[in-house]
Design a protein around this motif. Structure first.
Motif, mmCIF file in Angstrom:
data_model
loop_
_atom_site.group_PDB
_atom_site.id
_atom_site.type_symbol
_atom_site.label_atom_id
_atom_site.label_comp_id
_atom_site.label_asym_id
_atom_site.label_seq_id
_atom_site.Cartn_x
_atom_site.Cartn_y
_atom_site.Cartn_z
ATOM 1 N N PRO A 1 49.560 -53.078 30.743
ATOM 2 C CA PRO A 1 48.956 -51.909 30.082
ATOM 3 C C PRO A 1 47.438 -51.940 30.244
ATOM 4 C CG PRO A 1 50.584 -52.922 28.658
ATOM 5 C CD PRO A 1 50.399 -53.863 29.818
ATOM 6 N N SER A 2 46.850 -50.758 30.356
ATOM 7 C CA SER A 2 45.400 -50.675 30.531
ATOM 8 C C SER A 2 44.833 -49.532 29.699
ATOM 9 C CB SER A 2 45.037 -50.480 32.005
ATOM 10 O OG SER A 2 45.530 -49.240 32.478
ATOM 11 N N VAL A 3 43.524 -49.622 29.436
ATOM 12 C CA VAL A 3 42.822 -48.618 28.642
ATOM 13 C C VAL A 3 41.476 -48.326 29.298
ATOM 14 C CG1 VAL A 3 41.636 -48.163 26.455
ATOM 15 C CG2 VAL A 3 43.907 -49.191 26.443
ATOM 16 N N THR A 4 41.131 -47.051 29.373
ATOM 17 C CA THR A 4 39.766 -46.638 29.687
ATOM 18 C C THR A 4 39.186 -46.065 28.400
ATOM 19 O OG1 THR A 4 40.331 -46.158 31.977
ATOM 20 C CG2 THR A 4 38.313 -45.155 31.108
ATOM 21 N N LEU A 5 38.082 -46.619 27.966
ATOM 22 C CA LEU A 5 37.548 -46.314 26.631
ATOM 23 C C LEU A 5 36.124 -45.775 26.728
ATOM 24 C CD1 LEU A 5 37.583 -46.570 23.495
ATOM 25 C CD2 LEU A 5 36.833 -48.944 23.812
ATOM 26 N N LYS A 6 35.863 -44.728 25.943
ATOM 27 C CA LYS A 6 34.504 -44.168 25.838
ATOM 28 C C LYS A 6 34.138 -44.099 24.365
ATOM 29 C CE LYS A 6 31.890 -39.933 26.901
ATOM 30 N NZ LYS A 6 32.005 -38.560 27.469
ATOM 31 N N ILE A 7 33.036 -44.779 23.966
ATOM 32 C CA ILE A 7 32.625 -44.744 22.564
ATOM 33 C C ILE A 7 31.127 -44.467 22.459
ATOM 34 C CG2 ILE A 7 34.448 -46.397 21.966
ATOM 35 C CD1 ILE A 7 32.236 -48.426 21.337
ATOM 36 N N GLY B 1 45.548 -55.508 29.102
ATOM 37 C CA GLY B 1 45.957 -56.385 28.010
ATOM 38 C C GLY B 1 47.454 -56.555 27.971
ATOM 39 N N ASP B 2 47.928 -57.328 26.990
ATOM 40 C CA ASP B 2 49.372 -57.563 26.842
ATOM 41 C C ASP B 2 50.099 -56.354 26.252
ATOM 42 O OD1 ASP B 2 49.152 -60.104 27.897
ATOM 43 O OD2 ASP B 2 48.700 -60.989 25.937
ATOM 44 N N GLY B 3 49.360 -55.456 25.665
ATOM 45 C CA GLY B 3 49.893 -54.211 25.130
ATOM 46 C C GLY B 3 48.776 -53.194 25.124
ATOM 47 N N GLN B 4 49.079 -51.961 24.775
ATOM 48 C CA GLN B 4 48.055 -50.918 24.833
ATOM 49 C C GLN B 4 46.918 -51.202 23.847
ATOM 50 O OE1 GLN B 4 50.391 -47.300 24.319
ATOM 51 N NE2 GLN B 4 50.321 -46.908 26.518
ATOM 52 N N TYR B 5 47.261 -51.654 22.635
ATOM 53 C CA TYR B 5 46.193 -51.926 21.670
ATOM 54 C C TYR B 5 45.390 -53.154 22.095
ATOM 55 C CZ TYR B 5 43.639 -52.839 17.399
ATOM 56 O OH TYR B 5 42.627 -53.071 16.489
ATOM 57 N N ASP B 6 46.072 -54.149 22.631
ATOM 58 C CA ASP B 6 45.362 -55.341 23.120
ATOM 59 C C ASP B 6 44.387 -54.959 24.235
ATOM 60 O OD1 ASP B 6 44.965 -58.246 23.218
ATOM 61 O OD2 ASP B 6 45.935 -58.129 25.181
ATOM 62 N N ALA B 7 44.815 -54.060 25.138
ATOM 63 C CA ALA B 7 43.932 -53.579 26.205
ATOM 64 C C ALA B 7 42.734 -52.832 25.617
ATOM 65 C CB ALA B 7 44.712 -52.679 27.157
ATOM 66 N N PHE B 8 43.004 -52.032 24.552
ATOM 67 C CA PHE B 8 41.927 -51.298 23.880
ATOM 68 C C PHE B 8 40.891 -52.275 23.315
ATOM 69 C CE2 PHE B 8 40.271 -49.945 19.761
ATOM 70 C CZ PHE B 8 39.581 -48.787 20.109
ATOM 71 N N VAL B 9 41.360 -53.326 22.627
ATOM 72 C CA VAL B 9 40.445 -54.302 22.033
ATOM 73 C C VAL B 9 39.659 -55.030 23.115
ATOM 74 C CG1 VAL B 9 40.323 -56.445 20.688
ATOM 75 C CG2 VAL B 9 41.812 -54.576 19.934
ATOM 76 N N ASN B 10 40.304 -55.347 24.240
ATOM 77 C CA ASN B 10 39.591 -56.019 25.340
ATOM 78 C C ASN B 10 38.466 -55.143 25.899
ATOM 79 O OD1 ASN B 10 41.204 -58.260 25.109
ATOM 80 N ND2 ASN B 10 42.642 -57.636 26.727
ATOM 81 N N ALA B 11 38.726 -53.836 26.032
ATOM 82 C CA ALA B 11 37.680 -52.915 26.494
ATOM 83 C C ALA B 11 36.558 -52.832 25.476
ATOM 84 C CB ALA B 11 38.289 -51.527 26.739
ATOM 85 N N LEU B 12 36.916 -52.815 24.205
ATOM 86 C CA LEU B 12 35.929 -52.755 23.132
ATOM 87 C C LEU B 12 35.044 -54.013 23.130
ATOM 88 C CD1 LEU B 12 35.076 -50.982 20.696
ATOM 89 C CD2 LEU B 12 36.694 -52.300 19.317
ATOM 90 N N GLN B 13 35.657 -55.176 23.361
ATOM 91 C CA GLN B 13 34.886 -56.429 23.375
ATOM 92 C C GLN B 13 33.869 -56.441 24.514
ATOM 93 O OE1 GLN B 13 38.120 -59.265 23.429
ATOM 94 N NE2 GLN B 13 37.851 -59.753 21.242
ATOM 95 N N LYS B 14 34.258 -55.863 25.647
ATOM 96 C CA LYS B 14 33.307 -55.771 26.763
ATOM 97 C C LYS B 14 32.067 -54.988 26.351
ATOM 98 C CE LYS B 14 36.438 -56.012 30.775
ATOM 99 N NZ LYS B 14 36.875 -55.297 32.000
ATOM 100 N N ILE B 15 32.285 -53.847 25.672
ATOM 101 C CA ILE B 15 31.169 -52.996 25.229
ATOM 102 C C ILE B 15 30.300 -53.740 24.227
ATOM 103 C CG2 ILE B 15 30.587 -50.889 23.959
ATOM 104 C CD1 ILE B 15 33.168 -49.655 25.250
ATOM 105 N N TYR B 16 30.907 -54.446 23.276
ATOM 106 C CA TYR B 16 30.126 -55.127 22.240
ATOM 107 C C TYR B 16 29.378 -56.341 22.787
ATOM 108 C CZ TYR B 16 30.956 -52.282 18.159
ATOM 109 O OH TYR B 16 30.898 -51.258 17.247
#
Length: 507
Positions: free
Chosen positions: A409-415, A428-443
């Motif tokens: 699963p993957s996420v493209t995130l814009k915040i 990530g291992d799931g959609q939410y896990d992928a979301f959190v991984n993208a968020l961690q990159k930004i932070y």
């Protein structure tokens, strides 16, 4: 002042004719339970529970019911369909412990000629012999005129020849079925008036089917024409389009025929409907009168507003009569009045501003064709009040969640953080896990540290009947302290993303 109302006998045939609904078969224990409820709670006058000779299982079911009925004073209210077959049906009745038989005979010359291939006199002689034998065994006899409706249309002379004979026999009731559901109310009125006027001292029942959706209209016409009894089924069950419905008929008679009465308890109609629905697997349409799930639900906001202002959208079919409660649906047509009525039932009061926000959220869910229930309201309110306390400096502007076969699963995130836009992609291992991984990159780019996720819980409103909402509750550990955030959406992952946005604004 004496009660001058004419009593209409109600014979429920759910367990016999209703069981002819395609795919329906009651067990012996289910038949006993339904029979007990019909006689003790619904208080119908009689029940028809089976056809003789059908099967060993049917025989055991009848024995269970007759044993209970004999012990509790109901044995004369329990009836079985029998046939013109010499001693066979009668011996079956005796062994089963039944005391009332409904003898199936031919009510049209067409049936007599082409199915039995007998003359009227031959048929009458055989019927007389069966009736005499039944009486000698202590069995009360009622007689069905199968295809009577077509008999009256096409061979009236035969019908009256038969009735002239039958009214001289030791028969308690004569049963007039619209076997194929072909009559219209004016014919029912004409045919029954003619018969009850010609034989004023005999008891006649009308047995209506619903092939043209005229079952209730036809039984109403029959009662106005002077019929003495009606055959009905719970939920209108029966062969083809079913039989005239017990609940609809009782409501119509109580509201529109002031000179008659029945013994049926209206408050018990819904409970027996639900029991039969459960046992039969035959689902009741949500908009079926009286017993359908939606029939006491107001959807339009203007109707709810009118109900608050002098019950403008009420009629005589008040839900309390049937042991039910009026509801106000929540969806895209809901207005403030609908929501206020639901909140009132929950004992919740909101400010005008919060009520507007709740209304808007429900309309948004309705536009997405989501079903919102009263049980969802506390969740929606909690989410909105919770959001009111948080100043939003971090906004999740957009995201794309992907889930593909044999791919992570993957996420493209814009915040947006303090009006600065960031965009990242992660797996990530799931959609939410992928979301959190993208968020961690930004932070990490911002040299900021995210809290540790310590617990993740998903729940839906009590009862689990809503398809609109689930609530995701996430527990976070930040600077040695734990706190929780909640997100609400019809999609679990989206609810978790909303809970995460609240966390980002809190820290």
């Amino acid at each position: 002042m004496p009660n001058s109302k004419r009593h209409i006998e109600i014979m429920d045939t759910t367990l016999r004719d209703g069981e002819q609904t395609s795919g329906v078969s009651f067990s012996a224990s289910e038949k006993l339970t339904i029979a007990q409820l019909l006689l003790t709670e619904v208080k119908v006058d009689r029940i028809e529970i089976a056809s003789a000779r059908v099967s060993e299982g049917e025989f055991l079911a009848v024995k269970k019911i007759t044993s209970w009925a004999a012990a509790n004073g109901f044995i004369d209210k329990v009836e079985v369909l029998t046939f013109v077959d010499g001693e066979t049906s009668i011996n079956w009745m005796v062994e089963a412990g039944a005391k009332v038989m409904n003898l199936l005979t031919k009510g049209s010359l067409n049936h007599l000629t082409h199915q039995l291939k007998k003359t009227p006199q031959q048929h009458f002689d055989e019927i007389a012999a069966v009736i005499a034998l039944a009486n000698s065994k202590g069995i009360t006899c009622n007689v069905y005129l199968e295809d009577w409706s077509n008999g009256m249309r096409n061979s009236k002379d035969y019908v009256f020849q038969y009735l002239d004979f039958l009214t001289q026999q030791p028969v308690k009731r004569i049963l007039l079925p619209d076997t194929l559901g072909v009559l219209i109310p004016s014919e029912v009125s004409e045919f029954i008036s003619e018969i009850v006027n010609r034989y004023p001292n005999k008891h006649f029942d009308f047995h209506g089917h619903n092939d043209y959706d005229l079952g209730t209209a036809n039984v109403l016409a029959a009662v106005k024409a002077g019929i003495h009894g009606l055959h009905l089924t719970v939920n209108g069950m029966g062969e083809r389009a079913g039989n005239a419905s017990l609940s609809s008929t009782v409501a119509v008679l109580n509201d529109f025929v002031k000179n008659v009465k029945t013994s049926v308890v209206e408050k018990s109609l819904y409970s027996v409907s639900k029991l039969v629905e459960t046992f039969s697997g035959f689902r009741v349409s949500p908009n079926q009168p009286i017993v359908g799930e939606n029939v006491f639900t107001q959807t339009a906001g203007i109707h709810a507003d009118g109900d608050k202002k002098n019950n403008l959208y009420f009629n005589d079919l008040m839900p309390e009569r049937f042991g039910r409660q009026r509801k106000y649906a929540l969806g895209k047509t809901s207005g403030k009045a609908n929501i206020e009525n639901n909140l009132q039932q929950l004992g919740i009061q909101l400010s005008d501003d919060d009520l507007k926000k709740v209304t808007q959220r429900i309309i948004e869910l309705g536009d997405r064709k989501e079903m919102v229930t009263q049980a969802d309201l506390p969740y929606i309110i909690s989410d909105i009040l919770d959001s009111n306390t948080i100043e939003e400096k971090v906004l999740i502007e957009n995201y794309v969640l992907t889930h593909s076969k044999d791919l992570r699963p993957s996420v493209t995130l814009k915040i947006s953080i303090n009006n600065e836009i960031f965009e990242e992609h992660a797996q990530g291992d799931g959609q939410y896990d992928a979301f959190v991984n993208a968020l961690q990159k930004i932070y990490k780019l911002k040299k900021l540290e995210l809290p540790l996720l310590t617990d993740y819980t998903v729940r839906i409103p009590p009862g689990g009947k809503s398809d609109a909402l689930c609530e995701t509750i996430i527990t976070w550990l930040h600077n040695g302290k734990e706190f929780k955030t909640r997100g609400l959406d019809s999609d679990q992952t989206v609810a978790a993303i909303k809970a995460t946005q609240k966390m980002l604004n809190i820290i």
